[in-house]
Design an enzyme around this catalytic site. Structure first.
Site, PDB file in Angstrom:
ATOM      1  CE1 TYR A  59      30.990 -10.657  86.732  1.00 54.68           C
ATOM      2  CE2 TYR A  59      29.780 -10.498  84.673  1.00 54.68           C
ATOM      3  CZ  TYR A  59      30.285  -9.905  85.812  1.00 54.68           C
ATOM      4  OH  TYR A  59      30.082  -8.579  86.054  1.00 54.68           O
ATOM      5  CB  ILE A  60      29.817 -18.924  84.736  1.00 53.18           C
ATOM      6  CG1 ILE A  60      28.759 -18.146  85.540  1.00 53.18           C
ATOM      7  CG2 ILE A  60      29.867 -20.380  85.174  1.00 53.18           C
ATOM      8  CD1 ILE A  60      27.346 -18.679  85.432  1.00 53.18           C
ATOM      9  CD  GLU A  85      52.312   1.653  97.809  1.00 58.99           C
ATOM     10  OE1 GLU A  85      52.597   2.748  98.286  1.00 58.99           O
ATOM     11  OE2 GLU A  85      52.957   0.609  98.064  1.00 58.99           O
ATOM     12  CD  GLU A 112      33.364 -15.970  88.694  1.00 60.10           C
ATOM     13  OE1 GLU A 112      32.417 -16.763  88.899  1.00 60.10           O
ATOM     14  OE2 GLU A 112      33.360 -14.794  89.108  1.00 60.10           O
ATOM     15  CB  THR A 143      21.194 -18.585  91.313  1.00 54.19           C
ATOM     16  OG1 THR A 143      20.054 -18.982  90.555  1.00 54.19           O
ATOM     17  CG2 THR A 143      22.452 -18.959  90.539  1.00 54.19           C
ATOM     18  CB  CYS A 144      23.466 -15.797  95.130  1.00 56.52           C
ATOM     19  SG  CYS A 144      24.904 -15.129  95.961  1.00 56.52           S
ATOM     20  CG  HIS A 148      54.892   1.536 101.049  1.00 52.27           C
ATOM     21  ND1 HIS A 148      54.967   1.297  99.686  1.00 52.27           N
ATOM     22  CD2 HIS A 148      56.104   1.221 101.565  1.00 52.27           C
ATOM     23  CE1 HIS A 148      56.181   0.870  99.404  1.00 52.27           C
ATOM     24  NE2 HIS A 148      56.892   0.809 100.516  1.00 52.27           N
ATOM     25  CB  SER A 181      19.902 -12.388  96.374  1.00 48.85           C
ATOM     26  OG  SER A 181      20.822 -13.447  96.351  1.00 48.85           O
ATOM     27  N   GLY A 182      17.056 -11.421  95.789  1.00 50.60           N
ATOM     28  CA  GLY A 182      16.137 -10.287  95.630  1.00 50.60           C
ATOM     29  C   GLY A 182      14.816 -10.512  96.336  1.00 50.60           C
ATOM     30  CB  CYS A 191      27.829 -15.603  94.752  1.00 52.79           C
ATOM     31  SG  CYS A 191      26.354 -14.960  93.993  1.00 52.79           S
ATOM     32  N   GLY A 233      32.525 -17.540  77.438  1.00 50.05           N
ATOM     33  CA  GLY A 233      33.573 -16.551  77.684  1.00 50.05           C
ATOM     34  C   GLY A 233      33.100 -15.453  78.610  1.00 50.05           C
ATOM     35  CE  LYS A 255      32.240 -16.898  92.455  1.00 47.73           C
ATOM     36  NZ  LYS A 255      31.471 -16.184  91.460  1.00 47.73           N
ATOM     37  CB  ALA A 314      34.823  -9.009  91.809  1.00 43.93           C
TER      38      ALA A 314
HETATM   39  P1  NDP Z   1      27.655 -14.209  80.550  1.00 44.71           P
HETATM   40  O1  NDP Z   1      26.490 -13.518  79.968  1.00 44.71           O
HETATM   41  O2  NDP Z   1      28.596 -13.476  81.432  1.00 44.71           O
HETATM   42  O3  NDP Z   1      28.510 -14.848  79.381  1.00 44.71           O
HETATM   43  C1  NDP Z   1      27.940 -15.736  78.456  1.00 44.71           C
HETATM   44  C2  NDP Z   1      29.036 -16.206  77.534  1.00 44.71           C
HETATM   45  O4  NDP Z   1      28.536 -17.227  76.699  1.00 44.71           O
HETATM   46  C3  NDP Z   1      29.545 -15.090  76.630  1.00 44.71           C
HETATM   47  O5  NDP Z   1      30.932 -15.248  76.488  1.00 44.71           O
HETATM   48  C4  NDP Z   1      28.812 -15.376  75.317  1.00 44.71           C
HETATM   49  O6  NDP Z   1      29.539 -14.999  74.190  1.00 44.71           O
HETATM   50  C5  NDP Z   1      28.734 -16.895  75.341  1.00 44.71           C
HETATM   51  N1  NDP Z   1      27.621 -17.414  74.555  1.00 44.71           N
HETATM   52  C6  NDP Z   1      26.335 -17.003  74.596  1.00 44.71           C
HETATM   53  N2  NDP Z   1      25.591 -17.740  73.746  1.00 44.71           N
HETATM   54  C7  NDP Z   1      26.430 -18.622  73.167  1.00 44.71           C
HETATM   55  C8  NDP Z   1      26.258 -19.638  72.205  1.00 44.71           C
HETATM   56  N3  NDP Z   1      25.058 -19.889  71.640  1.00 44.71           N
HETATM   57  N4  NDP Z   1      27.342 -20.348  71.814  1.00 44.71           N
HETATM   58  C9  NDP Z   1      28.566 -20.114  72.354  1.00 44.71           C
HETATM   59  N5  NDP Z   1      28.783 -19.155  73.278  1.00 44.71           N
HETATM   60  C10 NDP Z   1      27.715 -18.423  73.683  1.00 44.71           C
HETATM   61  O7  NDP Z   1      27.022 -15.483  81.258  1.00 44.71           O
HETATM   62  P2  NDP Z   1      27.535 -16.475  82.366  1.00 44.71           P
HETATM   63  O8  NDP Z   1      26.805 -17.735  82.071  1.00 44.71           O
HETATM   64  O9  NDP Z   1      29.013 -16.507  82.486  1.00 44.71           O
HETATM   65  O10 NDP Z   1      26.985 -15.809  83.695  1.00 44.71           O
HETATM   66  C11 NDP Z   1      25.625 -15.390  83.796  1.00 44.71           C
HETATM   67  C12 NDP Z   1      25.502 -14.120  84.596  1.00 44.71           C
HETATM   68  O11 NDP Z   1      25.673 -14.418  85.961  1.00 44.71           O
HETATM   69  C13 NDP Z   1      26.576 -13.084  84.275  1.00 44.71           C
HETATM   70  O12 NDP Z   1      26.219 -12.253  83.229  1.00 44.71           O
HETATM   71  C14 NDP Z   1      26.673 -12.320  85.562  1.00 44.71           C
HETATM   72  O13 NDP Z   1      25.757 -11.284  85.525  1.00 44.71           O
HETATM   73  C15 NDP Z   1      26.301 -13.342  86.610  1.00 44.71           C
HETATM   74  N6  NDP Z   1      27.510 -13.821  87.307  1.00 44.71           N
HETATM   75  C16 NDP Z   1      28.239 -12.949  88.065  1.00 44.71           C
HETATM   76  C17 NDP Z   1      29.361 -13.373  88.733  1.00 44.71           C
HETATM   77  C18 NDP Z   1      30.160 -12.410  89.543  1.00 44.71           C
HETATM   78  O14 NDP Z   1      29.664 -11.345  89.872  1.00 44.71           O
HETATM   79  N7  NDP Z   1      31.412 -12.721  89.870  1.00 44.71           N
HETATM   80  C19 NDP Z   1      29.824 -14.755  88.655  1.00 44.71           C
HETATM   81  C20 NDP Z   1      29.006 -15.567  87.802  1.00 44.71           C
HETATM   82  C21 NDP Z   1      27.900 -15.106  87.172  1.00 44.71           C
HETATM   83  P3  NDP Z   1      29.460 -13.520  73.544  1.00 44.71           P
HETATM   84  O15 NDP Z   1      30.208 -12.614  74.469  1.00 44.71           O
HETATM   85  O16 NDP Z   1      30.127 -13.720  72.233  1.00 44.71           O
HETATM   86  O17 NDP Z   1      28.013 -13.190  73.441  1.00 44.71           O
END
Ligand code: NDP
Length: 453
Positions: free
Chosen positions: A179-180, A443, A183, A44-45, A438, A17-18, A50, A177, A53, A343
């Site tokens: 975004y991905i 609202e 989702e 990726t997107c 409404h 994208s960029g 995105c 835990g 997904k 989102a």
């Molecule tokens: P995120 O950074 O959002 O989340 C990573 C998760 O993995 C966190 O819960 C983190 O835990 C956990 N984690 C990291 N390292 C470990 C480990 N060694 N063992 C166990 N758990 C671990 O990454 P995602 O992969 O979900 O997504 C990547 C990026 O892509 C996002 O940050 C976002 O910017 C983008 N994205 C945006 C979307 C949207 O706009 N709808 C959709 C999908 C992706 P902890 O919190 O404890 O560190």
């Protein structure tokens, strides 16, 4: 620009994208631009993020609609889901978009070069043995899923593979835990898999507003998604029957068909030839840039996920537009990262812009919180348990709205408009004197009158 000793004014490495937006904008300002890509157009997107997904989210949402339909008088014959149809229709759409990206670049006059781009000197890029000279290089190479180094990690898939699965799993574990993870928990559950989500901490979506995090956790559990908090995977073993046995640090085990890791992404900076330049990386491997996206090597710029500021497609696009204007159209602006909405396409979805309650307090703001939680009108006949949660974080004294957060149907669409209000500096009084639409859920954002106790 014609007196330049270089073949190009800009070579972009990475057609995500960029990179694509920067290349197109730069070309529109008259620059001679080439873009190098070794994988797929759109990054990726478009290919494994995105776009596919969101198509999968639509597919999964049908199961909620089928459930809700009965209360409105519909009876549906046994609804069945056929994974190959979704997967292959999605792939056809992605291939169509790859073509669109190619045509956009061609029409803009950007030269496309296929292969891996390696910087051999601050003004030269090598691709498949051929050398190209350029005044400027942009690194827009993005990121790649990260899987922690645990025994059996080779049995896990990531968001790179999930869109192309041969077979749809009956039982799936999603690890992470962010975004991905949330989702895909919604996607797999909605499409009919027995779905587990394991997160190492006490509550997922760290960094989002706590009310929203707790609300989503409750709703996923009530839908039947098996959410395991404080669960860190120790190892994965493949059993003789083909199942994967996942062992957790707390001694529990789980057997599933598929384990998907969604534990963050890492910048893709290896084998780019950065050792031939003064480009500097952070400890986490992100390319270090100035506020104008310039690296320590003056002819080399970087933006998007590889700089790790905010890893969202529209952010990379905005960064690219800004860089192109700065380099080739006399601009001199820096990116404003405040009040960027986002989102999470969980089910229900989340929309958020501005500060969370915790962030506002940590930044020293004295805040009033407005919060409402209600059953959406649709559920009165549908009989489901879905709830909508909305929250405003308002600065005391100035009355400025510092943050808007929503969990519930429509959140992703609603938050875009609220982001305009926040960007314009709206106060709570501005929200109050806005007439509602409404009957909508939206609202409620303009009818919250009393701060939460
Ligand atoms: P995120 O950074 O959002 O989340 C990573 C998760 O993995 C966190 O819960 C983190 O835990 C956990 N984690 C990291 N390292 C470990 C480990 N060694 N063992 C166990 N758990 C671990 O990454 P995602 O992969 O979900 O997504 C990547 C990026 O892509 C996002 O940050 C976002 O910017 C983008 N994205 C945006 C979307 C949207 O706009 N709808 C959709 C999908 C992706 P902890 O919190 O404890 O560190």
């Amino acid at each position: 620009m014609t007196s330049s000793p270089y073949n190009y004014d800009l070579i972009v490495i990475g057609a995500g994208s960029g990179g694509v937006r920067t290349a197109r904008m730069a070309a529109s300002y008259g620059a001679r631009v080439a873009i190098v890509e070794e994988r797929y157009l759109g990054g990726t997107c478009v290919n494994v993020g995105c776009v596919p997904k969101k198509l999968f989210v639509y597919a999964a949402e049908f199961s909620h609609s089928f459930r809700d339909a009965a209360g409105f008088g519909w009876s549906l014959a046994d609804a069945r889901f056929h994974w190959p149809t979704l997967r292959d229709n999605k792939t056809a759409e992605i291939e169509r978009l790859n073509g669109v990206y190619g045509r956009l670049l061609d029409n803009a006059g950007v030269e496309r070069i296929s292969g891996r781009g390696i910087i051999s000197y601050p003004h030269t890029v090598m691709v498949e043995g051929q050398t190209y000279s350029t005044a400027n290089i942009l690194l827009a190479v993005g990121g790649w899923p990260f899987v922690p180094d645990i025994p059996g990690r080779e049995h896990a898939i990531t968001s790179n593979e999930v869109f192309y699965l041969e077979q749809f799993p009956e039982r799936v574990l999603i690890v992470g835990g962010g975004y991905i993870a949330v989702e895909f928990a919604g996607i797999f559950h909605g499409l009919g898999a027995t779905t587990h989500l394991a997160y190492r901490g006490p509550l997922f979506l760290r960094g989002f507003d706590d009310d929203i995090r707790e609300g989503l956790s409750r709703q996923l559990a009530s839908q039947g998604v098996n959410v395991h908090f404080n669960s860190d995977v120790k190892r994965i073993d493949k059993l003789a029957n083909g199942l994967l046995r996942v062992s957790f640090e707390n001694g529990e085990t789980l057997e599933v068909d598929t384990v998907m890791y969604a534990t963050g992404r890492r910048p893709l900076t290896e084998n780019l030839g950065l050792e031939n330049t003064a480009v500097r990386l952070s400890e986490q491997g992100y390319i270090q840039v100035s506020e104008k996206f310039q690296t320590d090597e003056p002819s080399i710029y970087a933006l998007g996920d590889v700089i790790g500021h905010i890893e969202l497609t529209p952010v990379a696009i905005a960064e690219g537009m800004l860089l192109a204007a700065n380099l080739f159209n006399g601009g001199d602006a820096a990116m404003d990262y405040k009040n960027i909405p986002s989102a999470v396409f969980s089910q229900p979805p989340i929309g958020t812009v501005g500060l969370t309650e915790a962030e506002a307090k940590a930044a020293g703001h004295s805040v009033k919180i407005y919060r409402t939680e209600f059953r959406p009108m649709k559920q009165t006949l549908a009989g489901g348990k879905d709830q909508i949660l909305m929250k405003l974080v308002v600065e005391e004294g100035t009355d400025r709205v510092l943050g808007c957060h929503m969990l519930g149907e429509g959140a992703a669409e609603i938050i875009q408009g609220l982001a305009v209000a926040l960007k314009a500096g709206a106060t709570k009084a501005d929200f109050d004197r806005t007439v509602g639409v409404h009957p909508t859920a939206a609202e409620e954002f303009v009818t919250m009158r009393s701060p939460a106790a």
